[in-house]
Scaffold this motif. Structure first.
Motif, PDB file in Angstrom:
ATOM      1  N   MET A   5       0.838  -1.201   0.000  1.00  0.00           N
ATOM      2  CA  MET A   5       0.000   0.000   0.000  1.00  0.00           C
ATOM      3  C   MET A   5       0.872   1.250   0.000  1.00  0.00           C
ATOM      4  O   MET A   5       0.635   2.205  -0.740  1.00  0.00           O
ATOM      5  N   LEU A   6       1.888   1.222   0.832  1.00  0.00           N
ATOM      6  CA  LEU A   6       2.798   2.363   0.896  1.00  0.00           C
ATOM      7  C   LEU A   6       3.360   2.676  -0.483  1.00  0.00           C
ATOM      8  O   LEU A   6       3.369   3.819  -0.932  1.00  0.00           O
ATOM      9  N   GLY A   7       3.801   1.614  -1.142  1.00  0.00           N
ATOM     10  CA  GLY A   7       4.373   1.796  -2.464  1.00  0.00           C
ATOM     11  C   GLY A   7       3.358   2.360  -3.441  1.00  0.00           C
ATOM     12  O   GLY A   7       3.657   3.269  -4.218  1.00  0.00           O
ATOM     13  N   VAL A   8       2.149   1.830  -3.368  1.00  0.00           N
ATOM     14  CA  VAL A   8       1.126   2.272  -4.307  1.00  0.00           C
ATOM     15  C   VAL A   8       0.839   3.751  -4.110  1.00  0.00           C
ATOM     16  O   VAL A   8       0.771   4.518  -5.062  1.00  0.00           O
ATOM     17  N   PHE A   9       0.738   4.143  -2.836  1.00  0.00           N
ATOM     18  CA  PHE A   9       0.343   5.537  -2.611  1.00  0.00           C
ATOM     19  C   PHE A   9       1.487   6.518  -2.783  1.00  0.00           C
ATOM     20  O   PHE A   9       1.296   7.644  -3.200  1.00  0.00           O
ATOM     21  N   ARG A  10       2.696   6.056  -2.485  1.00  0.00           N
ATOM     22  CA  ARG A  10       3.820   6.987  -2.604  1.00  0.00           C
ATOM     23  C   ARG A  10       4.427   6.962  -3.999  1.00  0.00           C
ATOM     24  O   ARG A  10       5.192   7.848  -4.358  1.00  0.00           O
ATOM     25  N   GLY A  11       4.158   5.923  -4.758  1.00  0.00           N
ATOM     26  CA  GLY A  11       4.655   5.873  -6.126  1.00  0.00           C
ATOM     27  C   GLY A  11       6.102   5.424  -6.218  1.00  0.00           C
ATOM     28  O   GLY A  11       6.677   4.891  -5.265  1.00  0.00           O
ATOM     29  N   ARG A  12       6.678   5.693  -7.371  1.00  0.00           N
ATOM     30  CA  ARG A  12       7.986   5.168  -7.710  1.00  0.00           C
ATOM     31  C   ARG A  12       9.093   5.640  -6.790  1.00  0.00           C
ATOM     32  O   ARG A  12      10.079   4.934  -6.559  1.00  0.00           O
ATOM     33  N   GLU A  13       8.928   6.851  -6.234  1.00  0.00           N
ATOM     34  CA  GLU A  13      10.007   7.397  -5.410  1.00  0.00           C
ATOM     35  C   GLU A  13      10.180   6.610  -4.118  1.00  0.00           C
ATOM     36  O   GLU A  13      11.175   6.732  -3.431  1.00  0.00           O
ATOM     37  N   SER A  14       9.163   5.824  -3.785  1.00  0.00           N
ATOM     38  CA  SER A  14       9.200   5.159  -2.486  1.00  0.00           C
ATOM     39  C   SER A  14      10.051   3.905  -2.494  1.00  0.00           C
ATOM     40  O   SER A  14      10.216   3.265  -1.463  1.00  0.00           O
ATOM     41  N   THR A  15      10.645   3.536  -3.642  1.00  0.00           N
ATOM     42  CA  THR A  15      11.355   2.249  -3.719  1.00  0.00           C
ATOM     43  C   THR A  15      12.396   2.088  -2.624  1.00  0.00           C
ATOM     44  O   THR A  15      12.452   1.067  -1.950  1.00  0.00           O
ATOM     45  N   GLY A  16      13.218   3.134  -2.452  1.00  0.00           N
ATOM     46  CA  GLY A  16      14.275   3.042  -1.455  1.00  0.00           C
ATOM     47  C   GLY A  16      13.709   2.780  -0.072  1.00  0.00           C
ATOM     48  O   GLY A  16      14.182   1.907   0.654  1.00  0.00           O
ATOM     49  N   LEU A  17      12.662   3.518   0.246  1.00  0.00           N
ATOM     50  CA  LEU A  17      12.041   3.366   1.559  1.00  0.00           C
ATOM     51  C   LEU A  17      11.453   1.967   1.727  1.00  0.00           C
ATOM     52  O   LEU A  17      11.668   1.307   2.750  1.00  0.00           O
ATOM     53  N   VAL A  18      10.729   1.521   0.694  1.00  0.00           N
ATOM     54  CA  VAL A  18      10.105   0.201   0.784  1.00  0.00           C
ATOM     55  C   VAL A  18      11.168  -0.880   0.943  1.00  0.00           C
ATOM     56  O   VAL A  18      11.039  -1.799   1.748  1.00  0.00           O
ATOM     57  N   LEU A  19      12.258  -0.722   0.194  1.00  0.00           N
ATOM     58  CA  LEU A  19      13.323  -1.713   0.290  1.00  0.00           C
ATOM     59  C   LEU A  19      13.906  -1.741   1.691  1.00  0.00           C
ATOM     60  O   LEU A  19      14.083  -2.807   2.291  1.00  0.00           O
ATOM     61  N   MET A  20      14.129  -0.548   2.236  1.00  0.00           N
ATOM     62  CA  MET A  20      14.704  -0.490   3.571  1.00  0.00           C
ATOM     63  C   MET A  20      13.755  -1.121   4.588  1.00  0.00           C
ATOM     64  O   MET A  20      14.155  -1.923   5.426  1.00  0.00           O
ATOM     65  N   LEU A  21      12.485  -0.745   4.481  1.00  0.00           N
ATOM     66  CA  LEU A  21      11.507  -1.299   5.420  1.00  0.00           C
ATOM     67  C   LEU A  21      11.380  -2.815   5.243  1.00  0.00           C
ATOM     68  O   LEU A  21      11.173  -3.543   6.213  1.00  0.00           O
ATOM     69  N   SER A  22      11.523  -3.275   4.003  1.00  0.00           N
ATOM     70  CA  SER A  22      11.449  -4.717   3.772  1.00  0.00           C
ATOM     71  C   SER A  22      12.545  -5.438   4.549  1.00  0.00           C
ATOM     72  O   SER A  22      12.316  -6.490   5.144  1.00  0.00           O
ATOM     73  N   VAL A  23      13.745  -4.840   4.524  1.00  0.00           N
ATOM     74  CA  VAL A  23      14.833  -5.455   5.283  1.00  0.00           C
ATOM     75  C   VAL A  23      14.474  -5.484   6.762  1.00  0.00           C
ATOM     76  O   VAL A  23      14.675  -6.508   7.439  1.00  0.00           O
ATOM     77  N   VAL A  24      13.910  -4.393   7.238  1.00  0.00           N
ATOM     78  CA  VAL A  24      13.517  -4.349   8.650  1.00  0.00           C
ATOM     79  C   VAL A  24      12.489  -5.440   8.946  1.00  0.00           C
ATOM     80  O   VAL A  24      12.580  -6.153   9.945  1.00  0.00           O
ATOM     81  N   VAL A  25      11.536  -5.593   8.029  1.00  0.00           N
ATOM     82  CA  VAL A  25      10.498  -6.618   8.221  1.00  0.00           C
ATOM     83  C   VAL A  25      11.138  -7.994   8.297  1.00  0.00           C
ATOM     84  O   VAL A  25      10.802  -8.818   9.158  1.00  0.00           O
ATOM     85  N   VAL A  26      12.086  -8.241   7.403  1.00  0.00           N
ATOM     86  CA  VAL A  26      12.748  -9.550   7.406  1.00  0.00           C
ATOM     87  C   VAL A  26      13.470  -9.762   8.720  1.00  0.00           C
ATOM     88  O   VAL A  26      13.404 -10.848   9.315  1.00  0.00           O
ATOM     89  N   VAL A  27      14.127  -8.712   9.202  1.00  0.00           N
ATOM     90  CA  VAL A  27      14.865  -8.850  10.463  1.00  0.00           C
ATOM     91  C   VAL A  27      13.899  -9.157  11.602  1.00  0.00           C
ATOM     92  O   VAL A  27      14.143 -10.046  12.428  1.00  0.00           O
ATOM     93  N   ILE A  28      12.788  -8.444  11.636  1.00  0.00           N
ATOM     94  CA  ILE A  28      11.827  -8.686  12.727  1.00  0.00           C
ATOM     95  C   ILE A  28      11.249 -10.094  12.614  1.00  0.00           C
ATOM     96  O   ILE A  28      11.118 -10.804  13.616  1.00  0.00           O
TER      97      ILE A  28
END
Lengths: 483, 773
Positions: free
Chosen positions: A23-46
């Protein structure tokens, strides 16, 4: 119900977070890739932490669909490490290669969720759902660079062949269901134990069902002769994707293979052992011989992974606790070696372009001594030269095979190791003895150096502190067979 | 303490580059030499107790509970080796500082060299087989790095890989053998395995185990036909050749055989195999040596001879032979290391390795000449040097051999004659006679390079004149370790006039004759050399590599050609084979012959499906193909319906309709069919199709014993009113029993709807912006 949900906490968290990130990606668009990637790593760690913190007792929830046990926890840990490191390594890559879309990390998260489900499947139904969630995500990721022919072609091949394999798996599963009336692993195990205790031969339908299931799973671990997609997909897919393909999904598929064969079909070992022996031998042979005159490092890694799967399958073929322990140790070490090697491959850039030729590594020891040292460690380890970790992986599966009196398997394993050593040594020769070609673009990025360094240190120093992994694998293997 | 001693080489090696950087080449190498010297002293402290028949075992747990132990074992055999390794190592380290003076990579060289020393010590001291194997491969690995050290030449890179491959291959075979031994005896400790010799010899797998162990030993110790890598390894810097490829690493195989002798030796199989391989290698090595003109190659082949001799002696296995092996081991290490170092001095000071291009060097380097002469006499087996003693005992051992005595004696005498010629070639030819112009103006070597050959020469004389010294310290204990029981040893330099002495005299005379006619002998043997180069084992090695490349090439061509249809064929055919295999081996062939209860309309549907499928393969029209595929699908849906699975049938109909529509839509835009597939291809596909279909039909006919399980529909019939309060069972199932399923389906449909809407909207937006359609 509360216990059910508490048990699947890691999977639940991963699923919900992945959807939130979508959802974050959809609403923030293409610029959010870096953020989504970073958060994905955090999700994996958790998620990793949740797996880690969960008690290791064996629990079956959701009416027998889902199991949590020590084996699953260990393998999930490996999968999450593979995913996390792959995500970190893809960071710069997707930026540079113009594929920075937020769907990329999301798809990887969904694939990972599928893998976790696979590892914890306790029913043919949940097995299939996990497997397909993983596979469908992977098909898309393989074809992620829609604008390049190679990537789309590899995605299509992977999809068509993968669909065939899933079909075979399903056909096998329905035969099994048709002849036993259940899809639950525990019930299946009980039914087969009864057959065995009575000294009867299982009916042909069950055997053929087993054969089909084994074939479908062999495809997922890319064992010969169901391997053909591997070199093409490894080469065609973007390198960061290949790095991911070679790590987490391999572990998950292998864990699933072990879970299915040793769990519900544990008492039919006499029926499937020959199949596993055959595909193990074929995989080792092909992995060793076909890799020899490859010129692309990615194709070489594909054959290398086929070979490694062959070795790991030796452990499964033994059909004993020692064998499973060998398999787990093997896959653990394989994961580390592979991630490290792909970190090196991802750094192979000249003048802003990725290069993939083995010859591009010439003289690496002079241009990038530390990188060459790390790569040499990985190659020696993959060749199974002691005291590097790869040797211990091989040692434990060979030990298990000899204890199970599978001498032919062990001997072929040894022979193919020699052939395999030939091409790994060739890479070392190129790096250390040949004249350097152009240096690679700097900087590699701190995260790349970290992955190379940590993986190299783990492989190099494994022999000093082998206990955590050896004993962890022992416990995990015991947990799998306790069921 | 022992563990620290073994691994100290790795630790000190790790800091070697800094030591060299801060202390300079010469002082740095002296400082580094302190380590092997200290180790020598440490090992020497064991001598008195070991000579008294004691052994020691030190265990450090490695991975507890998993049979992984870092255990070390000290007895005569391992102590002899450890002393040689540390002792010669001291001189090599000092020598290399001078030999590779100002080499930019000297620090790296010491990492490898000290690492090798540590590995070698670990190898000979290890008691646990895994520990043994780890160190075994580490010696191959460090040897690989050292051979490739001068990697400017393409040749040295290729040959480094060759040496590594041969020894690693052998090592893996040995590992298999070791693991089998562990399984048979139930222990991973060598000392425990050897303590019960009958367990292994009586076991059914004895022969296989022995072969595997011997493959490892033969590859490492360069026994024919795996001898070719050793002369090629001479690409390494000379100190490395002196250390690894003459006195220590190549003897690891010999060590292994000696170590295994109590447990595996003494059987006819063992005696014959080792005696023959050893004897042939002994003769072949020295026979090839006199054909060479490069001094290091001559020495390398004579090392092959020495290794063959040791193998043969261990094979013969009598007390006399084992004592002879112990003596020969020491003698050879002294003179061969010295000769290699001298060869390095000549190369360094005179600038050539070609023997035919040197002569009269004694004038410019008298000390080197003296050391060379001492070592040469010992090599030739001239009294009173230690080598003489070794040769006498060798001849006595072959004469007394239980099996093949005549053959072995003849080989030994022949080898003895040739080795005298070799001694002449490497010592008399370069140092004596007329002076020959060399590329560099020769002058005496620095002290650091001379100390090794001199001290080793002194040992050769000392042990020769006082054999009792060797007897009391090492030889007895070494022979006892090989025999697995105490051995009575008395060494004399002078054995009196006997057959062995007579043979020895004949050999020396023949050897002198050969040396004097060396040039002619070499010319005569040119043909043999050419033959062995094109058909010998080394040619086999290169052919083998070519074959590997060829196999790899063809597998890519045939299996991995990138065409998906071939991939599909492979997968499908594999399944057919597997299924047929399961049918043949796992079931009694029993076909359901009577098909009762088949209705006429079922047959009709089946016929329609078959006809549609045949038409599908036949037609040249794409639309017709899609339509007939649709017919197959709808036919299957009908079958579902007839077998009371209406929901499945409906799903199938939906999917089928969608598929056909999509296909039509997509294919409609594509160009006409190009008739790509030839008739042969179609025929092949037909065959595959029939095979797959036939197999599945056969399978279905064979598994007629399906158990039918209680259908679950009764559950719904009985419970729909009492539990869910509804009379319409279908409704109850949809909204109650499977409410979650229904919710999911609605959700999926809704999602798909949104997706379609989004696409339509995006497309119309694109169009309004004038974007591409």
């Amino acid at each position: 119900m509360t216990q059910d949900l508490a048990t699947i906490a890691p999977e639940l968290f991963l699923a919900v977070s992945a959807m939130a990130l979508l959802m974050l990606g959809v609403f923030r668009g293409r610029e959010s890739t870096g953020l989504v990637l970073m958060l994905s790593v955090v999700v994996v760690v958790i998620t990793f932490a949740l797996v880690w913190l969960a008690p290791s007792t064996r629990v079956v929830v959701f009416e027998g669909l889902f199991i949590r046990d020590g084996f699953g926890a260990f393998m999930k840990g490996l999968i999450l490490i593979g995913t996390g490191v792959s995500l970190v390594m893809s960071w710069r890559y997707i930026e540079r290669e113009n594929m920075a879309q937020f769907e990329f990390p999301i798809l990887i998260l969904f694939a990972t969720l599928g893998m976790l489900m696979m590892v914890s499947a306790n029913d043919l139904m949940s097995l299939y759902i996990g497997l397909e969630l993983q596979s469908l995500s992977l098909y898309v990721i393989a074809a992620f660079r829609r604008d390049t022919l190679r990537s789309t072609e590899s995605g299509l091949k992977y999809f068509v062949l993968g669909a065939l394999a899933s079909g075979m798996l399903l056909y096998g599963a329905s035969l099994i269901y048709g002849f036993t009336g259940t899809t639950n692993f525990d019930d299946l195990a009980a039914a087969f134990a009864e057959t065995r205790a009575a000294g009867e031969m299982p009916s042909l339908g069950i055997i053929v069902g087993l054969v089909f299931m084994a074939a479908g799973l062999s495809f997922k671990v890319s064992a010969v002769p169901f391997h053909m997609w591997t070199p093409d997909v490894y080469e065609g897919a973007p390198t960061a994707v290949t790095a991911f393909f070679a790590s987490a999904p391999k572990i998950a598929a292998m864990a699933l293979f072990g879970r299915v064969m040793m769990g519900p079909f544990g008492d039919l070992v006499a029926q499937w052992q020959q199949i596993i022996i055959a595909i193990s031998i074929l995989s080792m042979l092909l992995g060793a011989f076909a890799a020899i005159n490859q010129t692309s490092i990615k194709r070489l890694m594909a054959y290398s992974s086929i070979g490694h799967v062959g070795y790991a399958l030796i452990g499964l073929a033994a059909g004993t606790e020692a064998g499973i322990q060998g398999l787990i140790i093997y896959m653990t070490i394989y994961l580390v070696m592979n991630l490290g090697t792909f970190a090196v491959i991802l750094c192979m850039r000249q003048k802003g372009r990725m290069v993939e030729g083995i010859d591009d590594l010439r003289g690496l020891s002079r241009t990038h001594p530390m990188m060459a040292a790390a790569m040499a460690i990985f190659m020696f380890s993959m060749a199974g030269i002691p005291p590097l970790a790869g040797f211990f992986g091989k040692l434990y599966v060979f030990l298990a095979a000899i204890e199970a009196e599978l001498y032919v398997l062990a001997v072929i394993g040894v022979l193919t190791s020699v052939v395999g050593a030939f091409y790994y040594l060739r890479i070392i020769k190129l790096m250390y003895f040949d004249e350097p070609v152009e240096a690679f673009d700097r900087p590699f990025g701190r995260e790349m150096n970290l992955v190379m360094g940590v993986a190299g240190a783990l492989i190099l120093l494994f022999f000093v502190f082998p206990s955590p992994i050896l004993e962890g694998a022992e416990i995990a293997a015991a947990a799998l067979l306790a069921g | 303490m022992m563990l620290a001693a073994v691994i100290s080489g790795f630790l000190v090696g790790g800091v070697a580059p800094w030591v060299i950087r801060y202390l300079g080449d010469s002082r740095g190498s002296l400082a580094l030499a302190a380590l092997p010297a200290l180790l020598f002293v440490y090992f020497a402290s064991f001598v008195s107790s070991v000579a008294g028949g004691e052994t020691a075992r030190m265990v450090t747990p490695w991975a507890p509970g998993l049979d992984l132990m870092l255990s070390f074992y000290v007895d005569g055999l391992s102590l002899s080796f450890a002393l040689l390794i540390s002792g010669i190592g001291t001189f090599i380290v000092i020598y290399a500082g001078s030999y590779l003076h100002d080499h930019p990579q000297l620090g790296r060289f010491y990492i490898y060299l000290l690492g090798f020393m540590a590995s070698m010590l670990g190898l000979v001291l290890a008691d646990n087989i895994i520990t043994l194997f780890v160190f075994w491969e580490l010696t191959s690995l460090t040897s690989f790095l050292l051979i490739g050290f001068n990697h400017e030449q393409e040749k040295s890179r290729k040959l480094a890989v060759q040496a590594m491959l041969v020894t690693v291959a052998g090592g893996l075979a040995m590992l298999a053998g070791l693991i089998m031994m562990a399984v048979v005896t139930g222990t991973f400790e060598l000392s425990e395995m050897m303590a019960e010799p009958d367990v292994l010899k009586a076991h059914a797998h004895y022969t296989i185990i022995t072969i595997l162990i011997l493959v490892g030993a033969f590859s490492k110790s360069a026994q024919a036909p795996l001898h070719f890598w050793l002369p090629n390894a001479m690409e390494a810097p000379t100190p490395v050749s002196a250390y690894l490829h003459s006195s220590t690493m190549v003897k690891a195989g010999v060590y292994l055989m000696a170590r295994m002798h109590p447990g595996l030796g003494g059987t006819d199989f063992w005696i014959i195999t080792l005696s023959l391989f050893g004897g042939v290698t002994m003769f072949l090595g020295v026979f090839l040596a006199i054909q060479q003109t490069e001094i290091k190659k001559v020495l390398a082949y004579s090392t092959v001879m020495a290794l063959g001799t040791l193998t043969m002696l261990i094979g013969i296995g009598t007390d006399g032979a084992l004592i002879a092996a112990s003596v020969f081991l020491l003698a050879h290490a002294f003179y061969k290391a010295a000769l290699f170092l001298i060869a390095g001095i000549i190369d360094h000071e005179a600038g050539t390795k070609d023997i035919t291009k040197m002569g009269g060097l004694r004038h410019s380097m008298p000390i080197t000449a003296a050391a060379a002469t001492v070592a040469g006499f010992s090599l030739a087996g001239i009294p009173p040097f230690f080598g003489f003693l070794a040769k006498e005992m060798l001849l006595e051992a072959t004469l007394d051999a239980d099996l093949l005595a005549l053959v072995l004696t003849l080989l030994a005498v022949g080898a003895g004659a040739l080795v005298v010629a070799v001694a002449g070639i490497v010592v008399i030819r370069p140092f004596y006679g007329a002076k020959v112009e060399t590329p560099k103006k020769p002058h005496e070597a620095p002290m650091a390079m001379l100390v090794g050959p001199l001290v080793l020469g002194l040992f050769g004389i000392g042990f020769g004149l006082m054999p009792g010294l060797a007897e009391r310290t090492l030889v007895g204990a070494t022979a006892a370790a090989m025999a697995g029981e105490p051995v009575d040893v008395t060494l004399y330099l002078w054995h009196g006039f006997n057959l062995a002495l007579l043979l020895s005299v004949i050999a020396v005379a023949a050897g002198i004759f050969l040396f004097l006619n060396w040039n002619r002998v070499r010319a005569r043997l040119e043909g043999v050399k050419a033959f062995s180069e094109s058909y010998g084992p080394e040619a086999g090695y290169w052919r083998g590599l070519d074959l590997l490349n060829w196999v790899a090439f063809w597998q890519t061509r045939i299996l991995q050609n990138g065409y998906m249809r071939y991939y599909l064929i492979t997968i499908v055919m594999t399944m057919v084979v597997l299924t047929l295999y399961a049918m043949v081996t796992r079931a009694t062939p029993q076909l359901a012959t009577t098909l009762t209860g088949v209705q006429i309309y079922e047959l009709a549907i089946a016929l329609i499906i078959v006809l549609a499928a045949v038409f599908l393969g036949w037609t040249h029209s794409r639309l017709a193909a899609v339509a007939s595929l649709g017919i197959v699908g709808f036919g299957v849906a009908l079958v579902y319906v007839l077998f009371s699975a209406p929901d499945l049938g409906i799903t199938q109909v939906l999917v089928e309709t969608l598929t056909v529509l999509l296909l039509v839509l997509v294919l409609f835009r594509l160009p006409e069919f190009l008739d790509l597939s030839s008739n042969a291809v179609r025929l092949r596909d037909l065959g595959i199709g029939l095979l797959v279909g036939g197999t599945m039909t056969l399978l279905l006919l064979m598994i007629g014993d399906v158990q039918y399980f209680e259908p679950i529909s009764w559950y719904f019939v009985e419970n729909s009113y009492p539990i869910a309060q509804g009379r319409n069972i279908v409704n109850v199932i949809l909204v109650d029993f499977r409410a979650l399923d229904t919710l999911g389906e609605i959700y999926v449909l809704a999602l798909a709807g949104i997706g379609v809407y989004a696409m339509i909207k995006l497309r119309s937006e694109d169009q309004s912006k004038g974007g591409p359609r």
